[in-house]
Motif scaffolding. Structure first.
Motif, PDB file in Angstrom:
ATOM      1  N   ASP A 148      -1.806   6.230  -2.056  1.00  0.00           N
ATOM      2  CA  ASP A 148      -1.337   7.320  -2.907  1.00  0.00           C
ATOM      3  C   ASP A 148      -1.956   8.645  -2.482  1.00  0.00           C
ATOM      4  O   ASP A 148      -3.030   8.675  -1.855  1.00  0.00           O
ATOM      5  N   GLN A 164      -5.270  -5.692  -0.237  1.00  0.00           N
ATOM      6  CA  GLN A 164      -3.880  -5.347   0.046  1.00  0.00           C
ATOM      7  C   GLN A 164      -3.821  -4.254   1.110  1.00  0.00           C
ATOM      8  O   GLN A 164      -4.413  -3.197   0.970  1.00  0.00           O
ATOM      9  N   CYS A 183       7.845   6.040   1.375  1.00  0.00           N
ATOM     10  CA  CYS A 183       7.340   4.662   1.342  1.00  0.00           C
ATOM     11  C   CYS A 183       7.526   4.071  -0.051  1.00  0.00           C
ATOM     12  O   CYS A 183       7.951   2.911  -0.200  1.00  0.00           O
ATOM     13  N   HIS A 184       7.218   4.848  -1.080  1.00  0.00           N
ATOM     14  CA  HIS A 184       7.407   4.378  -2.451  1.00  0.00           C
ATOM     15  C   HIS A 184       8.873   4.031  -2.716  1.00  0.00           C
ATOM     16  O   HIS A 184       9.179   3.033  -3.379  1.00  0.00           O
ATOM     17  N   GLU A 185       9.781   4.840  -2.187  1.00  0.00           N
ATOM     18  CA  GLU A 185      11.215   4.598  -2.388  1.00  0.00           C
ATOM     19  C   GLU A 185      11.646   3.266  -1.790  1.00  0.00           C
ATOM     20  O   GLU A 185      12.595   2.642  -2.276  1.00  0.00           O
ATOM     21  N   HIS A 186      10.939   2.825  -0.750  1.00  0.00           N
ATOM     22  CA  HIS A 186      11.282   1.566  -0.088  1.00  0.00           C
ATOM     23  C   HIS A 186      10.330   0.436  -0.475  1.00  0.00           C
ATOM     24  O   HIS A 186      10.321  -0.626   0.159  1.00  0.00           O
ATOM     25  N   SER A 187       9.534   0.662  -1.521  1.00  0.00           N
ATOM     26  CA  SER A 187       8.601  -0.349  -2.036  1.00  0.00           C
ATOM     27  C   SER A 187       7.630  -0.844  -0.969  1.00  0.00           C
ATOM     28  O   SER A 187       7.298  -2.030  -0.905  1.00  0.00           O
ATOM     29  N   ILE A 188       7.187   0.084  -0.126  1.00  0.00           N
ATOM     30  CA  ILE A 188       6.211  -0.225   0.910  1.00  0.00           C
ATOM     31  C   ILE A 188       4.825   0.164   0.409  1.00  0.00           C
ATOM     32  O   ILE A 188       4.625   1.305  -0.027  1.00  0.00           O
ATOM     33  N   PRO A 189       3.854  -0.745   0.422  1.00  0.00           N
ATOM     34  CA  PRO A 189       2.504  -0.394  -0.039  1.00  0.00           C
ATOM     35  C   PRO A 189       1.950   0.776   0.775  1.00  0.00           C
ATOM     36  O   PRO A 189       1.895   0.714   2.003  1.00  0.00           O
ATOM     37  N   CYS A 231      -2.451  -1.198   2.905  1.00  0.00           N
ATOM     38  CA  CYS A 231      -1.652  -0.039   2.535  1.00  0.00           C
ATOM     39  C   CYS A 231      -1.450   0.842   3.760  1.00  0.00           C
ATOM     40  O   CYS A 231      -2.369   1.038   4.558  1.00  0.00           O
TER      41      CYS A 231
END
Length: 381
Positions: free
Chosen positions: A159, A314, A150-156, A316
Motif C-alpha cells: 500500500d 504474504q 494492482c488493486h484493480e486486478h486483486s494483486i497483492p 507483496c
C-alpha cells in the motif's frame, strides 16, 4: 560524430540491437556473444549508447552513439554528446533498418520508442520496451498509479499514500503512524529517495539522529529530520517531487528477472539477498504473485519485478521495472541465461520457451558479485 561504425552494409544477416540501458547492457551483450558463438555466427549484435563506452562496446559487432540533446549550461558534457537534431528513436530506427535488425531492446528510454511502435512494426522490427503501450509504461513508472492498478486486478501489493507537500505528509503520518513506515518517490530507480522512518513502531525504539548520515546504506532516518529536510529543500521547492508514504514490510525481498511476451511469462529466475550473497532459483510462492502481475500489465520483453513479504509471509509487489535488472547476468549461474532464452526465441533461433520446462532446468545456487576492472583506450575527442 554520429556513430562509431562504417555505415556500409555488405551482407544482411539478422541482427539484435541493445540500446542504452541502466546497468546490465554489457552483461547482456556478453551473453549474446556466447549465444552467437554457440550458433556459429548466425546473427549480428549491435549496441548503442549516448556516451562513448568502450567497455560496453567491446561485446558488440557494431556500435552507434545515440543522439543526446545538449543541456544549457552543462559545458563539461559536450564532449560526451552526439550533436544531432534527429530524435533518438528515429536515429535508431534508420540504422536498424539498414542493419536488418530483427529485435530491438530499448533499455532506459522505452517510452520514446513505444510512442512509435507502429513504425517499428512496419519495418519488421520486434520492439521490446517492457510493455506494448505508452499508457502501460507510464502506469508501471508511476508507483502510485501502479499500486492502484494492482488493486484493480486483486494483486497483492504494498500500500502507498501519496503526498506532495509537508502538510499532506504530516496528515498521513497522523493517520498511519501507528506502524513502521517508509517513504520513496512516486518515480525513481535504484532506491533513490527511499528511507525508512522512525515512527517508534519498528524494532528500534528510535533512530540515532546521526546514524542516518553515517550509515547511509541502512536507509534509516529520524522522522522529524526527514520532515524538516523535505520542508526546507530548495530542490523540492524548485522542482516538486511527489512522494509516497508506505508501510514498511519486514519480510524477505525478492528480485525476479522475467522474459515475457504480451503478458505471458516465458521464463523467470527469482533471487533474494542475504548480506553480500545472492540466492538464485525459482520460488513458486513468489511467482504466484508475479505471473498474474505480468499478465495484468501486458509486460513484453525482459523486465524485473521486486516483491517483499509482509509480517504474515504474504509476498507483496513493490514494483515492475520495464527493463532488465542490473543483476540479470546472475541468471547464467543457474543454468538458465535469460538473455539467451529471450533473444534466441525472438531471433527465431530457438523454439518459444515454456515456463514449465525452464523451471525444471534451473539449478539453485548462490552468487557473490565482485568488482572487475576493464582497461580502455584514451577516448578523448
Amino acid at each position: 560524430m554520429n556513430n562509431l561504425a562504417n555505415d556500409s552494409v555488405h551482407s544482411t544477416p539478422v541482427a539484435a540491437w541493445l540500446a542504452e540501458g541502466q546497468s546490465s547492457q554489457r552483461d547482456m551483450l556478453e551473453s549474446l556473444q556466447t549465444l552467437k558463438n554457440q550458433l556459429n555466427d548466425s546473427f549480428n549484435i549491435i549496441a548503442s549508447h549516448r556516451h562513448n563506452r568502450p567497455e560496453i562496446f567491446e561485446f558488440a559487432d557494431r556500435v552507434y552513439r545515440e543522439p543526446y540533446p545538449a543541456k544549457v549550461g552543462i559545458v563539461d558534457e559536450i564532449k560526451e554528446m552526439t550533436e544531432s537534431a534527429t530524435p533518438r528513436w528515429q536515429f535508431v530506427l534508420e540504422h536498424a533498418k539498414a542493419n536488418n535488425v530483427q529485435v530491438l531492446l530499448t533499455g532506459r528510454n522505452g517510452v520514446d520508442y513505444e510512442a512509435h511502435r507502429e513504425i517499428f512494426d512496419a519495418a519488421g522490427i520486434r520492439l521490446l520496451t517492457g510493455a506494448t503501450s505508452v499508457a502501460a509504461l507510464e502506469s508501471i513508472e508511476d508507483k502510485f498509479a501502479f499500486m492502484q492498478q494492482c488493486h484493480e486486478h486483486s494483486i497483492p501489493v504494498a500500500d502507498a499514500w501519496r503526498f506532495d507537500n509537508t502538510a499532506e505528509l504530516e496528515a498521513l503520518l497522523a493517520e498511519h503512524g501507528h506502524q513502521p513506515l517508509c517513504v520513496k518517490p512516486v518515480v525513481g530507480i535504484f532506491a533513490q529517495g527511499f528511507w525508512r522512518l522512525d515512527t517508534g513502531k519498528s524494532e528500534d525504539s528510535a533512530y540515532d539522529s546521526f546514524e542516518h548520515l553515517y550509515f547511509t546504506e541502512e536507509k534509516k532516518i529520524n522522522t522529524a529530520q526527514f520532515i524538516n529536510a523535505y520542508n526546507n529543500s530548495v530542490m523540492v521547492h524548485k522542482r516538486p517531487i511527489p512522494m509516497l508514504l508506505m508501510p514498511y514490510l519486514s519480510g524477505q525481498e525478492y528480485s525476479i528477472d522475467v522474459v515475457c511476451e504480451y503478458g505471458e511469462v516465458l521464463a523467470a529466475v527469482t533471487r533474494y539477498k542475504t548480506g553480500k550473497i545472492q540466492h538464485i532459483g525459482y520460488d513458486r510462492s513468489v511467482m504466484d504473485v508475479v505471473i498474474p502481475l505480468i499478465k495484468a500489465f501486458g509486460c513484453d520483453g525482459i523486465v524485473s519485478v521486486q516483491t517483499k513479504a509482509d509480517d504474515n509471509g504474504q509476498h507483496c509487489v513493490l514494483e515492475i521495472n520495464s527493463r532488465p535488472s542490473g543483476g540479470i547476468g546472475y541468471t547464467t549461474h543457474s543454468g538458465i541465461d535469460l538473455t539467451q532464452v529471450g533473444f534466441g526465441y525472438w531471433l527465431g533461433l530457438t523454439e518459444k520457451p515454456k515456463l514449465a520446462d525452464i523451471t525444471q532446468k534451473i539449478e539453485p545456487c548462490q552468487v557473490r558479485s565482485i568488482m572487475v576492472s576493464v582497461k580502455i583506450d584514451d577516448t578523448t575527442e
